[in-house]
Write a protein that holds these residues in place. Structure first.
Motif, PDB file in Angstrom:
ATOM      1  N   GLY A   1       5.286  39.622  43.502  1.00  0.00           N
ATOM      2  CA  GLY A   1       6.241  40.146  44.061  1.00  0.00           C
ATOM      3  C   GLY A   1       6.524  41.482  43.967  1.00  0.00           C
ATOM      4  N   LYS A   2       8.131  42.010  44.299  1.00  0.00           N
ATOM      5  CA  LYS A   2       9.122  43.167  44.831  1.00  0.00           C
ATOM      6  C   LYS A   2       8.445  44.167  43.177  1.00  0.00           C
ATOM      7  CE  LYS A   2      13.350  44.915  46.320  1.00  0.00           C
ATOM      8  NZ  LYS A   2      13.892  44.672  46.674  1.00  0.00           N
ATOM      9  N   LEU A   3       8.388  45.127  43.726  1.00  0.00           N
ATOM     10  CA  LEU A   3       8.565  45.903  42.813  1.00  0.00           C
ATOM     11  C   LEU A   3       9.460  47.922  43.481  1.00  0.00           C
ATOM     12  CD1 LEU A   3       8.197  47.678  39.920  1.00  0.00           C
ATOM     13  CD2 LEU A   3       6.036  48.170  41.229  1.00  0.00           C
ATOM     14  N   TYR A   4      10.415  47.997  43.056  1.00  0.00           N
ATOM     15  CA  TYR A   4      11.554  49.215  43.106  1.00  0.00           C
ATOM     16  C   TYR A   4      11.447  50.298  42.534  1.00  0.00           C
ATOM     17  CZ  TYR A   4      15.499  51.259  44.841  1.00  0.00           C
ATOM     18  OH  TYR A   4      16.219  52.393  45.122  1.00  0.00           O
ATOM     19  N   MET A   5      10.458  51.483  42.448  1.00  0.00           N
ATOM     20  CA  MET A   5      10.098  52.246  41.612  1.00  0.00           C
ATOM     21  C   MET A   5      11.648  53.443  41.838  1.00  0.00           C
ATOM     22  SD  MET A   5       6.110  52.362  41.483  1.00  0.00           S
ATOM     23  CE  MET A   5       6.034  53.144  40.101  1.00  0.00           C
ATOM     24  N   LYS A   6      12.129  53.215  41.192  1.00  0.00           N
ATOM     25  CA  LYS A   6      13.396  54.714  41.306  1.00  0.00           C
ATOM     26  C   LYS A   6      13.392  55.749  40.191  1.00  0.00           C
ATOM     27  CE  LYS A   6      17.837  52.854  41.696  1.00  0.00           C
ATOM     28  NZ  LYS A   6      18.983  52.135  41.604  1.00  0.00           N
ATOM     29  N   ASN A   7      13.779  56.636  40.915  1.00  0.00           N
ATOM     30  CA  ASN A   7      13.425  57.707  39.999  1.00  0.00           C
ATOM     31  C   ASN A   7      12.373  58.173  39.382  1.00  0.00           C
ATOM     32  OD1 ASN A   7      16.388  57.393  39.959  1.00  0.00           O
ATOM     33  ND2 ASN A   7      16.328  56.975  37.602  1.00  0.00           N
ATOM     34  N   LEU A   8      11.284  58.477  40.708  1.00  0.00           N
ATOM     35  CA  LEU A   8      10.175  58.868  41.129  1.00  0.00           C
ATOM     36  C   LEU A   8      10.255  60.432  40.214  1.00  0.00           C
ATOM     37  CD1 LEU A   8       8.330  56.338  43.658  1.00  0.00           C
ATOM     38  CD2 LEU A   8       7.782  56.519  41.353  1.00  0.00           C
ATOM     39  N   GLU A   9      10.747  61.286  41.217  1.00  0.00           N
ATOM     40  CA  GLU A   9      11.347  62.577  40.231  1.00  0.00           C
ATOM     41  C   GLU A   9      10.815  63.053  38.602  1.00  0.00           C
ATOM     42  OE1 GLU A   9      15.320  60.672  39.498  1.00  0.00           O
ATOM     43  OE2 GLU A   9      14.136  60.551  41.220  1.00  0.00           O
ATOM     44  N   ASN A  10      11.172  61.755  37.630  1.00  0.00           N
ATOM     45  CA  ASN A  10      10.725  62.232  36.550  1.00  0.00           C
ATOM     46  C   ASN A  10       9.851  61.408  36.321  1.00  0.00           C
ATOM     47  OD1 ASN A  10      13.623  62.313  35.730  1.00  0.00           O
ATOM     48  ND2 ASN A  10      14.079  60.365  35.667  1.00  0.00           N
ATOM     49  N   VAL A  11       8.547  61.879  36.768  1.00  0.00           N
ATOM     50  CA  VAL A  11       7.080  61.633  36.628  1.00  0.00           C
ATOM     51  C   VAL A  11       6.470  63.221  36.447  1.00  0.00           C
ATOM     52  CG1 VAL A  11       5.130  61.051  37.429  1.00  0.00           C
ATOM     53  CG2 VAL A  11       6.972  59.948  37.652  1.00  0.00           C
ATOM     54  N   LYS A  12       6.506  63.481  35.565  1.00  0.00           N
ATOM     55  CA  LYS A  12       6.132  65.037  35.123  1.00  0.00           C
ATOM     56  C   LYS A  12       4.688  65.258  35.584  1.00  0.00           C
ATOM     57  CE  LYS A  12      10.618  65.563  35.500  1.00  0.00           C
ATOM     58  NZ  LYS A  12      11.090  66.395  35.724  1.00  0.00           N
ATOM     59  N   ASN A  13       3.597  63.711  35.942  1.00  0.00           N
ATOM     60  CA  ASN A  13       1.985  64.940  35.803  1.00  0.00           C
ATOM     61  C   ASN A  13       1.638  63.892  37.040  1.00  0.00           C
ATOM     62  OD1 ASN A  13       0.528  62.609  33.933  1.00  0.00           O
ATOM     63  ND2 ASN A  13       2.592  63.528  32.232  1.00  0.00           N
ATOM     64  N   VAL A  14       0.534  64.042  36.573  1.00  0.00           N
ATOM     65  CA  VAL A  14      -0.308  62.924  37.705  1.00  0.00           C
ATOM     66  C   VAL A  14      -1.027  61.568  36.832  1.00  0.00           C
ATOM     67  CG1 VAL A  14      -2.207  63.262  39.871  1.00  0.00           C
ATOM     68  CG2 VAL A  14      -0.556  65.027  39.770  1.00  0.00           C
ATOM     69  N   LYS A  15      -1.075  62.301  36.139  1.00  0.00           N
ATOM     70  CA  LYS A  15      -1.913  61.255  35.507  1.00  0.00           C
ATOM     71  C   LYS A  15      -1.491  59.877  34.928  1.00  0.00           C
ATOM     72  CE  LYS A  15      -4.333  61.222  30.834  1.00  0.00           C
ATOM     73  NZ  LYS A  15      -5.173  61.361  29.818  1.00  0.00           N
ATOM     74  N   GLU A  16       0.057  60.383  34.731  1.00  0.00           N
ATOM     75  CA  GLU A  16       1.167  59.068  35.240  1.00  0.00           C
ATOM     76  C   GLU A  16       1.402  58.442  36.380  1.00  0.00           C
ATOM     77  OE1 GLU A  16       6.100  58.738  34.309  1.00  0.00           O
ATOM     78  OE2 GLU A  16       4.677  61.064  33.570  1.00  0.00           O
ATOM     79  N   ALA A  17       0.800  59.058  36.955  1.00  0.00           N
ATOM     80  CA  ALA A  17       1.078  57.701  38.173  1.00  0.00           C
ATOM     81  C   ALA A  17      -0.042  57.443  38.872  1.00  0.00           C
ATOM     82  CB  ALA A  17       1.375  58.798  39.760  1.00  0.00           C
ATOM     83  N   LYS A  18      -1.096  57.891  38.034  1.00  0.00           N
ATOM     84  CA  LYS A  18      -2.451  56.829  38.470  1.00  0.00           C
ATOM     85  C   LYS A  18      -2.591  55.673  37.179  1.00  0.00           C
ATOM     86  CE  LYS A  18      -6.075  59.581  39.117  1.00  0.00           C
ATOM     87  NZ  LYS A  18      -7.074  60.859  39.194  1.00  0.00           N
ATOM     88  N   GLU A  19      -2.215  56.115  36.396  1.00  0.00           N
ATOM     89  CA  GLU A  19      -2.039  55.192  35.699  1.00  0.00           C
ATOM     90  C   GLU A  19      -1.232  53.900  35.296  1.00  0.00           C
ATOM     91  OE1 GLU A  19      -1.333  57.481  31.569  1.00  0.00           O
ATOM     92  OE2 GLU A  19      -2.991  57.636  30.851  1.00  0.00           O
ATOM     93  N   ALA A  20       0.014  54.274  36.732  1.00  0.00           N
ATOM     94  CA  ALA A  20       0.734  52.410  36.982  1.00  0.00           C
ATOM     95  C   ALA A  20      -0.302  51.765  37.597  1.00  0.00           C
ATOM     96  CB  ALA A  20       1.445  53.292  37.352  1.00  0.00           C
ATOM     97  N   ASN A  21      -1.646  52.088  37.873  1.00  0.00           N
ATOM     98  CA  ASN A  21      -2.600  51.291  38.781  1.00  0.00           C
ATOM     99  C   ASN A  21      -1.915  50.665  39.981  1.00  0.00           C
ATOM    100  OD1 ASN A  21      -5.656  50.336  38.175  1.00  0.00           O
ATOM    101  ND2 ASN A  21      -4.262  49.028  36.577  1.00  0.00           N
TER     102      ASN A  21
END
Length: 367
Positions: free
Chosen positions: A92-112
């Protein structure tokens, strides 16, 4: 729905058979208990309109049955992070708020996200105020100070935000969704370029796309190659100076263009050729203070530079679905003349200073 609820008791984590937790419109809710990771059978967690919820606790990734998470409020390293979404088969829907808290690229990649085929709507959101320097007014404060739209645009444009541009761009690059995604919104992104997956149109099934508050981006994708888009909104893109051939978007029914101060002319590139906008039914335009003309072949309607809204000729072949247009606009002075094609069209004119917000409805051209 409980507006006054500020916190959940920690014992809620012991409700191992709970399958649905709906906290929608709990506007005073400030935190979720760490024990929420113990809800082993939880399949749906609703947090929409929890306005004071600053982040979610770690442990969301333990909810192996979770399928519905319309809002995910990201925190710092001790709270919910993107990597917790990795194993969740969200739908369905996913609203991802406060992406400024992501401090490294690996973390974003791991969201899959690229493997989450069940997602239909994805909203990727940063908070501009997280980057403000000491002494600078927040974007919310700027909007509350009684400034007109032009003053707000100028105030936002000159702010020198403390931004790691490369990190922000890499994070968004690694949040590529599955090719089946239907609705995408990117807001308050402070990278200088949009991700390759959007520029190269790797989301071919998009039906609705909103780019809002991406104030440092200059180049837009070639939207005309996204054949399924029926609604497009471009809002507060301060550095965009040229629009692509929007007229060749064959399925486009709704087009909203707001706060584009870099656009001075809508010329033939805007149409992209004959038979432009074959499906368009609703056209909203507002707050484009530098726009001086909108041309169609030989017809040009010149406007005062300070007119926020403007009119154009509707020459044969363009806008075929807008048969009886009603144009609503708010300007500081009356427009002296209209092109012949608009003769006889009812156009109520509204002046500023009447106690109403001159930008609350934008301008509209609709059947």
């Amino acid at each position: 729905m409980c507006w006054s609820l500020q916190a959940l008791l920690d014992f809620i984590g012991s409700l191992s058979n709970l399958s649905k937790l709906d906290l929608t419109y709990c506007e005073s809710l400030q935190a979720l208990p760490d024990s929420i990771g113990g809800l082993s059978n939880l399949s749906a967690l609703y947090l929409s309109h929890c306005l004071r919820l600053k982040c979610m606790p770690s442990g969301i990734g333990k909810l192996s049955h979770l399928r519905t998470l319309p809002v995910c409020v990201l925190g710092d390293k001790n709270n919910c992070s993107l990597r917790e979404l990795s194993s969740l088969n969200l739908e369905g829907k996913l609203y991802m708020k406060n992406l400024e808290n992501v401090k490294n690229v690996k973390e974003a990649k791991e969201a899959n996200l690229k493997q989450k085929q069940g997602l239909e709507t994805l909203i990727l959101s940063w908070n501009l105020d997280a980057y403000q320097k000491p002494g600078e007014a927040s974007s919310e404060k700027i909007n509350e100070d009684g400034k007109n739209v032009q003053e707000i645009v100028e105030a936002l444009a000159v702010q020198d935000r403390d931004v790691d541009t490369e990190l922000i761009e890499d994070v968004l690059e690694n949040l590529q969704p599955h090719v089946t995604l239907a609705v995408l919104k990117i807001e308050e992104y402070l990278g200088r370029v949009f991700p390759r997956w959007l520029m190269e149109l790797a989301v071919p099934n998009l039906a609705k796309l909103t780019l809002k508050g991406c104030m440092r981006c200059e180049i837009l994708p070639q939207f005309r190659l996204l054949h399924n888009i029926n609604k497009l909104e471009l809002n507060t893109l301060l550095r965009v100076q040229c629009l692509p051939a929007l007229g060749q978007m064959r399925s486009l029914r709704i087009l909203k263009l707001y706060v584009l101060p870099g656009i001075k002319c809508l010329s033939s590139e805007f149409y992209g050729g004959d038979g432009a906008f074959p499906a368009l039914e609703d056209l909203d335009l507002a707050c484009m203070p530098e726009l001086e003309e909108w041309s169609r072949t030989a017809e040009v309607l010149a406007m005062y530079p300070d007119d926020e809204l403007f009119l154009s000729s509707l020459q044969s072949g363009a806008f075929p679905n807008i048969d009886r247009p009603e144009m609503k606009f708010r300007v500081d002075r009356m427009i002296s003349s209209l092109p012949p094609v608009l003769s006889g069209v009812s156009m109520p004119r509204h002046r500023g200073g009447d106690g109403t917000d001159p930008y609350s409805q934008g301008s509209s051209l609709k059947s």
